[in-house]
Scaffold this active site. Structure first.
Site, mmCIF file in Angstrom:
data_model
loop_
_atom_site.group_PDB
_atom_site.id
_atom_site.type_symbol
_atom_site.label_atom_id
_atom_site.label_comp_id
_atom_site.label_asym_id
_atom_site.label_seq_id
_atom_site.Cartn_x
_atom_site.Cartn_y
_atom_site.Cartn_z
ATOM 1 N N GLY A 1 -13.394 -2.327 -7.653
ATOM 2 C CA GLY A 1 -14.728 -1.804 -7.408
ATOM 3 C C GLY A 1 -14.818 -0.779 -6.298
ATOM 4 O O GLY A 1 -15.912 -0.547 -5.769
ATOM 5 N N SER B 1 -10.257 -0.693 0.552
ATOM 6 C CA SER B 1 -11.267 -1.747 0.508
ATOM 7 C C SER B 1 -10.817 -2.955 -0.299
ATOM 8 O O SER B 1 -11.567 -3.928 -0.420
ATOM 9 C CB SER B 1 -12.566 -1.200 -0.094
ATOM 10 O OG SER B 1 -13.126 -0.221 0.739
ATOM 11 N N GLU C 1 -6.026 3.912 -7.808
ATOM 12 C CA GLU C 1 -7.214 4.548 -7.218
ATOM 13 C C GLU C 1 -8.183 5.054 -8.270
ATOM 14 O O GLU C 1 -8.903 4.268 -8.845
ATOM 15 C CB GLU C 1 -6.839 5.648 -6.225
ATOM 16 C CG GLU C 1 -7.774 5.730 -5.007
ATOM 17 C CD GLU C 1 -9.170 6.251 -5.275
ATOM 18 O OE1 GLU C 1 -9.294 7.302 -5.917
ATOM 19 O OE2 GLU C 1 -10.137 5.617 -4.824
ATOM 20 N N ASP D 1 -7.726 8.388 -0.410
ATOM 21 C CA ASP D 1 -8.396 7.308 0.323
ATOM 22 C C ASP D 1 -8.381 7.565 1.825
ATOM 23 O O ASP D 1 -9.042 6.859 2.586
ATOM 24 C CB ASP D 1 -7.723 5.961 0.030
ATOM 25 C CG ASP D 1 -8.229 5.333 -1.256
ATOM 26 O OD1 ASP D 1 -9.114 5.926 -1.900
ATOM 27 O OD2 ASP D 1 -7.736 4.243 -1.613
ATOM 28 N N THR E 1 -9.525 -0.219 -10.321
ATOM 29 C CA THR E 1 -8.554 -1.106 -9.699
ATOM 30 C C THR E 1 -8.529 -2.362 -10.541
ATOM 31 O O THR E 1 -9.294 -2.490 -11.496
ATOM 32 C CB THR E 1 -8.990 -1.358 -8.239
ATOM 33 O OG1 THR E 1 -8.923 -0.120 -7.525
ATOM 34 C CG2 THR E 1 -8.166 -2.389 -7.520
ATOM 35 N N ARG F 1 0.836 -1.195 0.000
ATOM 36 C CA ARG F 1 0.000 0.000 0.000
ATOM 37 C C ARG F 1 0.875 1.251 0.000
ATOM 38 O O ARG F 1 1.935 1.287 0.632
ATOM 39 C CB ARG F 1 -0.890 -0.019 1.243
ATOM 40 C CG ARG F 1 -1.902 1.117 1.357
ATOM 41 C CD ARG F 1 -2.959 1.039 0.299
ATOM 42 N NE ARG F 1 -4.116 1.881 0.629
ATOM 43 C CZ ARG F 1 -4.952 2.383 -0.273
ATOM 44 N NH1 ARG F 1 -4.759 2.153 -1.565
ATOM 45 N NH2 ARG F 1 -5.992 3.109 0.095
#
Length: 579
Positions: free
Chosen positions: A485, A464, A419, A439, A399, A114
């Site tokens: 999504g 998510s 993103e 985010d 994504t 991340r």
């Protein structure tokens, strides 16, 4: 298997049905087709398989597997091609969550790639003149760019689990970048819509994607020599060629000198970035064990919470996508999202009560709240919870997910993203930079409490993304799955797990199903599908129902001792390749 929370102790030992791999389900389980969506057929191979969002990427992964590469080798090569041919969704300028299964010693490992906020970023990052910026203003340009993590995570995974040389994994992506590839209909459509304001305003992306002021057309041959050049350097020198030197300086210049929203990223931020290896989070579900990513992924926790609540209901007796099943799944989602929004953030900065959120007694108590559709759910009080506040953070569905199983039974479930569609619009050396810092919750405080998911220097924003693996009672890998999504990923993955594990649909039938989502706000039903006919019935249950385009992009592989069964979501351009 090394698992988070010692959840293996809750595993129910029982036999597992082989119908996960059935070419067709029982007659009573035949699903409603997603009307207007081209239905895909189940793909079966005996040895190894890749399911990814573009045929060129899937075929690249297949060639790596056929050359004796491992699952992680194939994932790396597949990602490099995805970053070229599907730049609106992922790339080396973004981040990823990776779950890896090593069959020989039954080891489950996750790699957190991340993005991180620059050290100089703080709660005021998206505050302009004492006013919190609108998300559509904040994502464009340099301010929203986090330190890209996908390459570092893939390199770490390759060091542990790779078989082929690092350099060998780059050849297909370099060749396609130099020789060109046909622009897909999906990319052309997104460019024509002009969704990303940065892409239409910032050089060099504007000139690359809108030559002569016009969006690239579907079928046009697109070459990217700058991307080929940086890949050649990374292939030869390793990831240091990305995080240090000329490429790092180019990233910093582009971010700090962006014509829109200059950012705070520095060379030190790039050079000091580390991917994190973590244990997975897991729960038992009937005769299975489901495992996902730990925070800052909210996807792993929320999917597991939903399944832990749904375990208390006889979903197997319900018709797929009936009003009753939609109601149960939506209520579980409503409760899981309430907890997600309140508690989940980077655990290096907040005390995330992971054990409490996944405790069987807590999930049983939350499941007891499922009944009539009440007003918006409130977060529960799991063991270990501390006083915090919740604030929204927007995630868009741009994504990508890829699933891989190699000939030795090793597997990768990887969700990867920049993103927003085409990220921040900032382009460097042929690739786009992410806008993942949006985010974070742009509002740092609510009701006098700090928001857990606020911006802080070095912090990873909540995500998510929810790559998932499912195991049977004997610890055998049974399913690899995930989806793009945005925050709806949680719904897409949980709905598909119910379809496969409870309704005994094969993986492609599960991915063909019409979609429905609930994020503790309203119930969305996929437009153009049979679910629209349930609008009145669900409205009568108290839901605010909206008919929407629900653009999932699931890719899944079901595993047994004799063959692999793969599926690609018909809503995107994916393909299953194998041998």
């Amino acid at each position: 298997m090394k698992r988070y929370l010692l959840c293996a102790s809750y595993l129910v030992v029982a036999s597992v049905s082989s119908s996960l791999f059935a070419a067709s389900p029982q007659e009573t389980r035949e699903p409603e087709a997603a009307t207007g969506i081209t239905q895909q057929q189940l793909t079966v191979f005996p040895n190894a398989m890749v399911a990814a969002a573009n045929p060129l990427a899937s075929d690249t992964g297949q060639r790596i597997l056929q050359a004796g590469g491992s699952a992680i080798d194939a994932a790396i090569a597949t990602q490099l091609v995805l970053g070229l041919v599907e730049p609106q969704s992922s790339g080396i300028g973004g981040g990823a969550f990776i779950i890896h299964w090593q069959a020989s010693n039954q080891a489950l490992t996750t790699f957190d790639g991340r993005e991180t906020a620059p050290a100089a970023a703080g709660p005021d990052l998206f505050v302009d003149n004492d006013k919190v910026m609108n998300w559509r203003e904040a994502y464009v340009g340099g301010k929203s760019v986090g330190v890209p993590g996908v390459l570092r995570a893939l390199a770490d995974a390759h060091q542990r689990y790779g078989k082929l040389p690092w350099e060998a994994l780059f050849s297909d992506a370099i060749m396609l970048a130099e020789q060109g590839f046909p622009v897909t209909e999906r990319m052309a459509k997104q460019l024509a819509l002009g969704w990303n304001q940065g892409l239409t305003q910032l050089a060099p992306a504007k000139e690359f994607y809108y030559p002569g002021g016009q969006p690239l057309a579907a079928g046009a041959l697109l070459k990217n020599p700058e991307y080929a050049a940086i890949l050649k350097q990374i292939a030869k020198e390793g990831v240091s060629a990305f995080y240090e030197g000329a490429n790092a300086q180019a990233i910093v210049n582009a971010v700090q000198q962006a014509a829109i929203n200059p950012g705070r990223l520095t060379l030190t931020d790039l050079a000091s970035y580390q991917a994190e290896q973590k244990d997975a989070v897991c729960i038992s579900y009937r005769v299975y064990q489901i495992c996902g990513m730990a925070p800052p992924s909210s996807g792993g926790i929320a999917v597991l919470q939903m399944m832990g609540m749904l375990e208390h209901f006889p979903l197997a007796t319900m018709k797929p996508n009936s009003a009753d099943s939609i109601h149960l799944i939506s209520q579980a989602a409503r409760l899981a999202f309430a907890d997600r929004d309140h508690y989940i953030a980077d655990p290096a900065f907040s005390d995330v009560p992971v054990a409490g959120l996944l405790a069987p007694d807590y999930l049983k108590a939350r499941a007891a709240l499922i009944g009539a559709n009440d007003n918006t759910a409130t977060p529960g009080e799991p063991v270990g919870a501390k006083a915090l506040s919740a604030a929204p953070a927007i995630e868009f569905p741009n994504t990508s997910h890829l699933s891989v199983v190699d000939a030795a039974g090793n597997a990768v479930s990887m969700t990867t993203s920049i993103e927003n569609v085409f990220g921040s619009g900032v382009m460097v050396n042929g690739y786009l930079l992410n806008n993942q810092l949006t985010d974070f919750s742009l509002v740092p405080k609510m009701n006098g409490f700090w928001v857990a998911n606020r911006v802080e220097g070095g912090k990873r924003p909540r995500s998510s993304m929810a790559p998932i693996m499912v195991f049977d009672a004997d610890n055998n890998l049974k399913l690899v799955i995930g989806s793009p999504g945005g925050s709806r990923i949680i719904n897409y993955v949980a709905q598909s797990l119910v379809a496969i594990l409870d309704w005994q649909l094969d993986v492609q039938q599960a991915l063909n199903l019409p979609r429905h989502t609930h994020r503790n706000d309203y119930l969305a039903l996929e437009q153009g599908t049979a679910l629209v006919e349930l609008q009145s019935e669900l409205t009568a249950l108290g839901y605010e129902v909206r008919i929407q385009d629900l653009n999932s992009g699931l890719h899944a592989i079901a595993v047994d001792g004799e063959r692999l069964a793969g599926a690609a979501d018909p809503r995107r351009e994916g393909k299953v390749s194998g041998f």
